[in-house]
Design an enzyme around this catalytic site. Structure first.
Site, PDB file in Angstrom:
ATOM      1  N   HIS A  71      46.857 -21.968  -5.903  1.00 42.31           N
ATOM      2  CA  HIS A  71      48.210 -21.765  -5.335  1.00 42.31           C
ATOM      3  C   HIS A  71      48.373 -20.353  -4.778  1.00 42.31           C
ATOM      4  CE1 HIS A  71      49.273 -25.441  -7.638  1.00 42.31           C
ATOM      5  NE2 HIS A  71      48.537 -24.880  -8.574  1.00 42.31           N
TER       6      HIS A  71
ATOM      7  N   SER B 160      45.753  -2.350  18.491  1.00 44.33           N
ATOM      8  CA  SER B 160      47.014  -2.744  19.124  1.00 44.33           C
ATOM      9  C   SER B 160      47.308  -1.760  20.237  1.00 44.33           C
ATOM     10  CB  SER B 160      48.126  -2.708  18.079  1.00 44.33           C
ATOM     11  OG  SER B 160      49.374  -2.550  18.711  1.00 44.33           O
TER      12      SER B 160
ATOM     13  N   LYS C 143      46.706   0.134  13.920  1.00 42.69           N
ATOM     14  CA  LYS C 143      46.293  -1.244  13.684  1.00 42.69           C
ATOM     15  C   LYS C 143      44.795  -1.490  13.887  1.00 42.69           C
ATOM     16  CE  LYS C 143      48.381  -4.439  12.870  1.00 42.69           C
ATOM     17  NZ  LYS C 143      49.342  -5.398  13.381  1.00 42.69           N
TER      18      LYS C 143
ATOM     19  N   GLU D 261      40.814 -14.639  13.210  1.00 45.27           N
ATOM     20  CA  GLU D 261      42.036 -15.312  13.680  1.00 45.27           C
ATOM     21  C   GLU D 261      41.737 -16.299  14.803  1.00 45.27           C
ATOM     22  OE1 GLU D 261      45.815 -12.636  13.819  1.00 45.27           O
ATOM     23  OE2 GLU D 261      44.105 -11.326  14.120  1.00 45.27           O
TER      24      GLU D 261
END
Ligand code: ARG
Length: 471
Positions: free
Chosen positions: A170, A291, A297, A304
């Site tokens: 979980h 970024s 970043k 992804e």
């Protein structure tokens, strides 16, 4: 590649098409483009040429083509392959597809004898053959990539067999595991994917050529001869099925979609683990991007994107299933739509494998952060309950006692191993000093030393056994 959309029917009657005999007007210009597949099926050119070479060789062996004609045709086909390799071949939309572009060029190159090549076959069995050859080759190259990825996982698992991290259910800290064990879970998923692919290959590698348009042919063809020449394991048993079956492509996309599904799960974990909140792994800079506005970043773009591309491959599978649904026997033009989803699934899976084969060996776990995360959140509570069982307490009672210990620790802002022995003994008399060994992370993982468990020695043994499973 050049596409000549203007090379039109010189007679204006449509009769300059390879199939133009019964037509009295030229194909509508829009229809010509709408029905053409050459823009995407030219990718099958080398398979098409090899199929034609095998077909011509067979026709000669059974006496349908003379030796001289077969030689001339073979030489013409070899020349066309060279023209394609050199980027000199003029693909023409009016010639519809890869098959008729090549056949028409053959007639240009070798003259009248080129018109004999299509004896005893149809584009229907030709395209099914080309596609199976293409897919067999794609499967073999994907299989090699999968083997490389399996080896990368095994190496990393061995290297990090002792590294302790929290295991999750979980997405809550559940029990400590080793990082090597986690990587071996990925190895198992990939091993099943590879088995499924090998199984799919068996049904891909069956020769449909000889089915002709749908009913077979009146010529005394030798299908085994063609199968041998092209490396097929066997030949299709029914001509109607031979030209219409696309199960093999659907099966491949299904295997590919499931493999991508696995990759999406790994990548989701990599995205989580590389976040500031988890901070479990460092992804190499060369697999990340920055970024344009936030200078701090470092984004996990590669995992992804793999996660995102999973959707495409699922889409390819759904496209093919939907394409084939309700099609009557035998060949239908619908089938021309099989290629782009199949190519996309092959390319996407192969690209994602390339990315992972680069990424996995470069993963570096942050030991202290993983360990700190594993130490908090009462991850050894089950170990305490198991210890009580060994002291003679029934498991259900032990579960309750440990629950009370967790509540006590929460109350005091401590972890289980930070409670005093006297506090623990108040909850259960049977607890002795040795309990603190049980509550350590090392004690917890090394106690799970059965086959399939997370103990470091077990992980090393499993990785070693895994090597024998990577063929
Ligand atoms: N381009 C066609 C395809 O990809 C080849 C087979 C065409 N056959 C036909 N009878 N029109 O399916």
């Amino acid at each position: 590649m050049a596409h000549d959309t203007t090379a039109d029917d010189k007679s204006g009657s449509g009769t300059s098409k390879l199939w133009g005999g019964r037509f009295s007007e030229a194909t509508d210009e829009f229809v010509q483009v709408f029905t053409a597949s050459v823009n995407f099926d030219q990718r099958l050119a080398s398979q098409d040429i090899r199929g034609s070479l095998a077909h011509a060789g067979m026709l000669q062996s059974v006496g349908v083509l003379s030796e001289a004609d077969a030689k001339t045709i073979a030489a013409g086909l070899e020349q066309i392959q060279q023209e394609i390799n050199a980027g000199e071949f003029q693909w023409q939309i009016p010639l519809e597809d890869v098959h008729m572009n090549i056949e028409s060029r053959l007639i240009d190159v070798v003259g009248e004898v080129g018109k004999k090549l299509h004896t005893g076959r149809s584009r229907n069995d030709q395209v099914a053959t080309d596609l199976r050859l293409f897919l067999r080759e794609a499967i073999d190259s994907i299989d090699a990539q999968q083997a490389a990825l399996q080896n990368a996982l095994l190496e990393q698992a061995e290297r990090h067999a002792d590294v302790i991290m929290p295991g999750f259910t979980h997405l809550q800290s559940a029990q400590p595991v080793t990082f090597g064990h986690h990587l071996l879970a990925w190895f198992e998923m990939l091993t099943r994917d590879r088995e499924r692919l090998a199984d799919c290959r068996k049904r891909v590698n069956v020769l449909p050529l000889g089915s002709a348009a749908l009913a077979g042919t009146t010529f005394p063809i030798d299908r085994e001869h063609v199968a041998n020449a092209l490396g097929f394991d066997s030949i299709t048993a029914n001509s109607l099925d031979g030209v219409s079956d696309r199960d093999f492509a659907i099966e491949f996309c299904s295997v590919a979609a499931l493999t991508m599904n696995h990759f999406s799960r790994w990548c989701e974990e990599l995205v989580l683990w590389s976040s500031q909140q988890f901070n479990f792994v460092d992804l190499p800079d060369r697999f990340c991007t920055g970024s344009s506005i936030m200078p701090q970043k470092k984004n996990p773009d590669v995992p992804e994107l793999i996660r995102g591309k999973t959707g495409r491959v699922t889409g390819d599978l759904i496209s093919l299933l939907t394409l084939m649904k309700s099609q009557p026997l035998a060949y239908n033009k619908d089938n021309q739509e099989d290629k782009e989803p199949l190519f996309d699934a092959v390319d996407t899976l192969s690209d994602c494998l390339t990315a992972l084969v680069g990424l996995i060996p470069a993963l570096s776990p942050k030991l202290a952060n993983m360990r700190a995360a594993a130490s908090s959140g009462f991850a050894t509570a089950t170990d305490l309950a198991d210890y009580l069982v060994r002291q003679g307490v029934a498991f259900r009672d032990a579960h309750h006692i440990v629950g009370q210990a967790v509540a006590l620790a929460l109350n005091e802002g401590k972890e289980l191993h930070e409670l005093d022995l006297t506090q623990l003994q108040k909850l259960c008399q049977a607890i002795g000093d040795e309990v603190f060994d049980v509550l350590t992370l090392e004690g917890s993982v090394s106690a799970r030393a059965h086959v399939g468990g997370t103990a470091p020695d077990t992980v090393r043994a499993a990785a070693k056994a895994g090597r024998l499973r990577v063929r």
